[in-house]
Design an enzyme around this catalytic site. Structure first.
Site, short mmCIF file in Angstrom:
data_model
loop_
_atom_site.label_atom_id
_atom_site.label_comp_id
_atom_site.label_asym_id
_atom_site.label_seq_id
_atom_site.Cartn_x
_atom_site.Cartn_y
_atom_site.Cartn_z
N HIS A 84 4.35 -5.89 -3.29
CA HIS A 84 4.11 -5.48 -1.90
C HIS A 84 3.97 -6.68 -0.97
O HIS A 84 4.11 -6.54 0.24
CB HIS A 84 2.93 -4.50 -1.78
CG HIS A 84 1.56 -5.11 -1.85
ND1 HIS A 84 0.79 -5.09 -2.99
CD2 HIS A 84 0.81 -5.71 -0.91
CE1 HIS A 84 -0.37 -5.67 -2.75
NE2 HIS A 84 -0.39 -6.05 -1.49
N ASP A 219 3.00 -4.28 -9.84
CA ASP A 219 3.07 -4.82 -8.48
C ASP A 219 3.30 -6.34 -8.50
O ASP A 219 2.40 -7.12 -8.19
CB ASP A 219 1.78 -4.46 -7.73
CG ASP A 219 1.94 -4.58 -6.23
OD1 ASP A 219 2.90 -5.23 -5.78
OD2 ASP A 219 1.09 -4.03 -5.50
N SER A 647 -4.32 -10.12 -2.48
CA SER A 647 -3.14 -9.59 -3.16
C SER A 647 -2.30 -10.73 -3.68
O SER A 647 -2.04 -11.69 -2.97
CB SER A 647 -2.30 -8.76 -2.20
OG SER A 647 -2.76 -7.46 -2.23
N1 ARG Z 1 -3.55 -1.41 -1.40
C1 ARG Z 1 -2.90 -2.64 -1.69
C2 ARG Z 1 -3.18 -3.64 -0.56
O1 ARG Z 1 -4.02 -3.46 0.23
C3 ARG Z 1 -1.44 -2.43 -1.95
C4 ARG Z 1 -0.62 -1.97 -0.81
C5 ARG Z 1 0.84 -1.75 -1.04
N2 ARG Z 1 1.15 -0.45 -1.58
C6 ARG Z 1 1.36 0.68 -0.85
N3 ARG Z 1 1.59 1.81 -1.46
N4 ARG Z 1 1.30 0.70 0.45
O2 ARG Z 1 -2.40 -4.33 0.01
N1 GLU Z 2 -3.61 -5.02 -1.63
C1 GLU Z 2 -4.50 -5.91 -0.95
C2 GLU Z 2 -3.78 -7.08 -0.28
O1 GLU Z 2 -2.68 -6.94 0.18
C3 GLU Z 2 -5.54 -6.36 -1.88
C4 GLU Z 2 -6.40 -5.22 -2.17
C5 GLU Z 2 -7.73 -5.38 -1.51
O2 GLU Z 2 -7.87 -5.23 -0.30
O3 GLU Z 2 -8.64 -5.63 -2.30
O4 GLU Z 2 -4.32 -8.14 -0.11
#
Ligand code: ARG
Ligand code: GLU
Length: 713
Positions: A84, A219, A647
């Protein structure tokens, strides 16, 4: 004697329990935690983790594109980050013919690696406490003179740090200006895409699983840093060569053991641990619910469009992910904060703070009223803050005509300068090129629907008396019909036609005739005149109060562990590989497996779609030598305190090897941006053994695995 030893062991066990887990620590100060980390099993020294004069783990940690973290895993600049995090690059190389989103992409050799203009990879050279140097000579000065002197000190420090080298330097306040640190960096501009799994692996689970455990997302994506032949940063150039890092992380194939030490090294973005009860309450009850509502609407429109055609699915993939990500996190945060009764916890802590302040005349004077003042400030300015959030949601996250308007306005405002330098024609071409890129990922009907719904919601949230005139005099439908049939902001052909004749008078004409442009300008001006002044006062006064509040915490409760809120600088957090039990009658185990991917796929939810190859390999149990006790681990959780920006961060074992890539938190733990709860907050990591399995067995790109240094039991 034995009893004493046992007692001592228990004491040590509980002592480190209380210090580990919460907090994002500054690498240059990690020595203070060395004992605690070693007591938890770490075999490294503080110097192995951070050193200025010798290579250390730090040199393998990369700030990726300014928003994510990545790590070097070979002596040829090979870089791992999340799928991502590389998503917009992956998407920009994708088309209907080369659908890398759907099928993945693997460069067969270095010449096939794909350049990414604008993408940067930054290494931290050193982190230095410059508090004394910033404050030098400011004692006894008036506020105004003090600010000027600090500004001058700041400039001098930066200039010195950047003399005779190719580094950049930056000084940031920590703990709201109680401390200042200088960060010296080395930035690489030639970062190429090496490989990515398909969405059905890299984004497996989609929004259904985002922020959720149990998780099965692969990921990750693979990039490479290139430098010039002298290993120095260089813009993209065909003659560039793979960068030789000072350090790269070996990859661990060792058995994972629940309870083992884990450490996350990366660039956490923002935490707000010090908000008062009143402030948090406003966010939980008013601000976040409204933002969630705005996004409910845009996501509804985008999801429907994406389901309707493959072309729209590709166009909107990256935008959708971005909008939905914050939306779902906020829902989880509010849920978690309510479950633990965060407001009551805050109130209790505030009482303790105030009681302590009242116990001593000097403290009473310095700290006795600060909490009350912070709450009063929220009371007074929260509607300005609310207006700000709504403006962001409407004008920056909502319909895209506003972004177009900003770009075009900026360009046309430069007419005089550009034409006097004979740069006008060239710039027109550049604008047309940029517009092509923009419209590639845009659909008029989708944007119109978003405009309609968000305009209505914006007016509803702020009240008719608080919106610009055009939003009072015309309905959302009336505006939408005109803007989406006439404005140059919303249609490529109209824009190109306009550009073919654009000149010094065009901007004034647009602002009189183009309703999209007019609405943008009014919205912007209304915001600047009515909302921004309050927001400025709110933020600056709150920062000043926070500085005092935090100083009070450190002075009055010296035995507590204090850590500065995340601010996108390099930090370390550590904990254990472990599951959690966030709900009564239910526990989360610490890892998931390939079997779980197939089980989810059987449910029929399109977010769990797989390509046939995954079915074949899973059915044949073709795990290569990547399995543990007959299972292929996919993801695992740990009690490491992370946030957005972490991330792609390496999850590192006791010996400094790479166990996996951090990419998320469980839904129950997203509250940790405001309040960390050691019993529920868990970060989610994709296991390196799954990453290598995908690269090697699934994708047949074993040459990349061979490039890494793999360590086994
Ligand atoms: N939650 C993770 C972060 O904050 C992954 C986000 C990407 N995935 C998604 N389905 N949007 O970035
Ligand atoms: N998916 C998040 C990012 O893009 C990390 C997840 C979180 O916020 O802990 O940094």
């Amino acid at each position: 004697m034995r009893r004493i030893l046992i007692l001592a062991a228990i004491f040590v066990a509980t002592a480190f329990k209380s210090t580990a887990e919460e907090g994002m620590l500054i690498p240059s100060l990690i020595k203070a935690f060395e004992n605690d980390m070693q007591a938890m099993g770490m075999k490294l020294s503080a110097q192995d983790i951070y050193d200025v004069n010798n290579s250390s783990l730090k040199d393998a940690i990369i700030h990726f594109g300014g928003g994510c973290t990545a790590e070097l895993v070979s002596n040829q600049g090979l870089l791992l980050t999340n799928h991502h995090c590389g998503y917009s690059q992956i998407q920009s190389h994708s088309s209907l013919e080369n659908d890398y989103l759907k099928y993945g992409f693997w460069a067969k050799n270095k010449s096939e690696e794909l350049p990414n203009p604008g993408l940067t990879a930054t290494r931290i050279v050193r982190i230095q406490d410059v508090t004394a140097a910033i404050l030098f000579g400011t004692e006894g000065l008036s506020e105004k003179d003090k600010a000027a002197k600090m500004e001058a000190n700041y400039g001098q420090l930066i200039q010195d740090a950047m003399a005779n080298n190719h580094y950049t330097a930056d000084i940031k306040p920590f703990n709201y200006g109680n401390e200042f640190y200088m960060i010296v960096k080395e930035t690489f501009n030639d970062v190429r895409l090496v490989g990515t799994p398909p969405n059905s692996i890299g984004k497996f689970g989609g929004d259904t699983d985002n922020w959720v455990w149990p998780r099965h997302t692969g990921d990750f994506s693979v990039f490479r840093i290139y430098s010039d032949v002298n290993n120095m940063p260089n813009d993209y150039d065909e003659s560039n060569v793979p960068y030789t890092p000072l350090h790269f992380l070996p990859v661990s194939m060792k058995h994972r053991v629940p309870g083992e030490f884990t450490m996350v090294y990366g660039f956490p973005g923002t935490t707000e641990q010090h908000l008062t009860s009143g402030h948090l309450k406003y966010i939980m009850d008013l601000e976040r619910p409204a933002r969630i509502k705005m996004r409910d609407k845009s996501i509804g429109v985008i999801d429907a469009s994406m389901r309707s055609s493959d072309l729209l699915r590709i166009k909107y993939a990256s935008k959708q992910a971005r909008i939905a990500n914050g939306w779902k996190k906020w829902i989880g945060q509010i849920g978690g904060l309510k479950t633990v009764d965060a407001i009551q916890i805050k109130l209790d802590r505030e009482k303790k703070y105030n009681d302590m302040a009242a116990s001593n005349q000097e403290w009473k004077k310095k700290y006795g009223s600060v909490i009350q003042e912070m709450n009063a400030l929220v009371e007074q300015y929260h509607m300005a803050d609310f207006g700000y959030s709504m403006f962001i949601e409407y004008s920056y996250v909502g319909p895209e005509l506003f972004g177009r308007a900003r770009d075009i306005n900026k360009f046309l405002s430069n007419y005089e300068k550009l034409s006097s330098n004979n740069e006008w024609d060239k710039e027109v071409q550049a604008q047309l090129e940029a517009a092509k890129g923009f419209f590639k990922n845009y659909d008029e009907e989708t944007d119109k629907q978003i405009f309609l719904l968000l305009t209505e919601e914006y007016v509803k949230q702020l009240g008719k008396e608080n919106v610009p005139a055009l939003l009072k005099s015309k309905s959302a439908e009336e505006l939408a019909d005109i803007i989406y049939s006439k404005s140059i902001l919303t249609n490529q052909a109209r824009f190109e036609k306009f550009m073919s004749k654009a000149n010094g008078k065009s901007l004034a004409k647009l602002l009189k005739k183009d309703l999209g442009m007019m609405l943008w300008k009014e919205t912007e001006e209304h915001f600047v005149a009515n909302t921004l002044p309050g927001v400025r006062i709110f933020k600056s006064e709150m920062d000043a109060l926070l500085k005092t509040y935090v100083a009070g915490k450190m002075e009055m409760f010296p035995e507590d562990q204090h850590w500065p809120d995340a601010n996108s600088t390099l930090r370390i957090t550590y904990g254990k590989l472990e599951g959690s039990a966030p709900h009564d009658g239910m526990t989360y185990t610490e890892h998931t497996t390939l079997d779980g991917i197939i089980t989810k796929n059987n449910s029929g939810n399109p977010d769990y779609e797989l390509l046939p190859r995954m079915h074949e390999l899973a059915a044949a149990k073709e795990y290569g030598d990547y399995a543990q006790d007959g299972e292929l681990w996919v993801c695992f959780t740990g009690s490491n305190h992370t946030t957005g920006g972490n991330s792609g961060s390496p999850v590192i074992d006791a010996e400094g090897n790479l166990m996996g890539l951090n990419f998320d938190r469980t839904w129950e733990s997203t509250m940790s941006d405001y309040m960390f709860d050691a019993s529920r907050c868990r970060n989610i990591t994709v296991d390196m053994r799954y990453v290598l399995w995908v690269i090697d067995v699934y994708a047949g790109a074993k040459h990349l695995v061979d490039e890494m240094k793999v360590v086994r039991d």
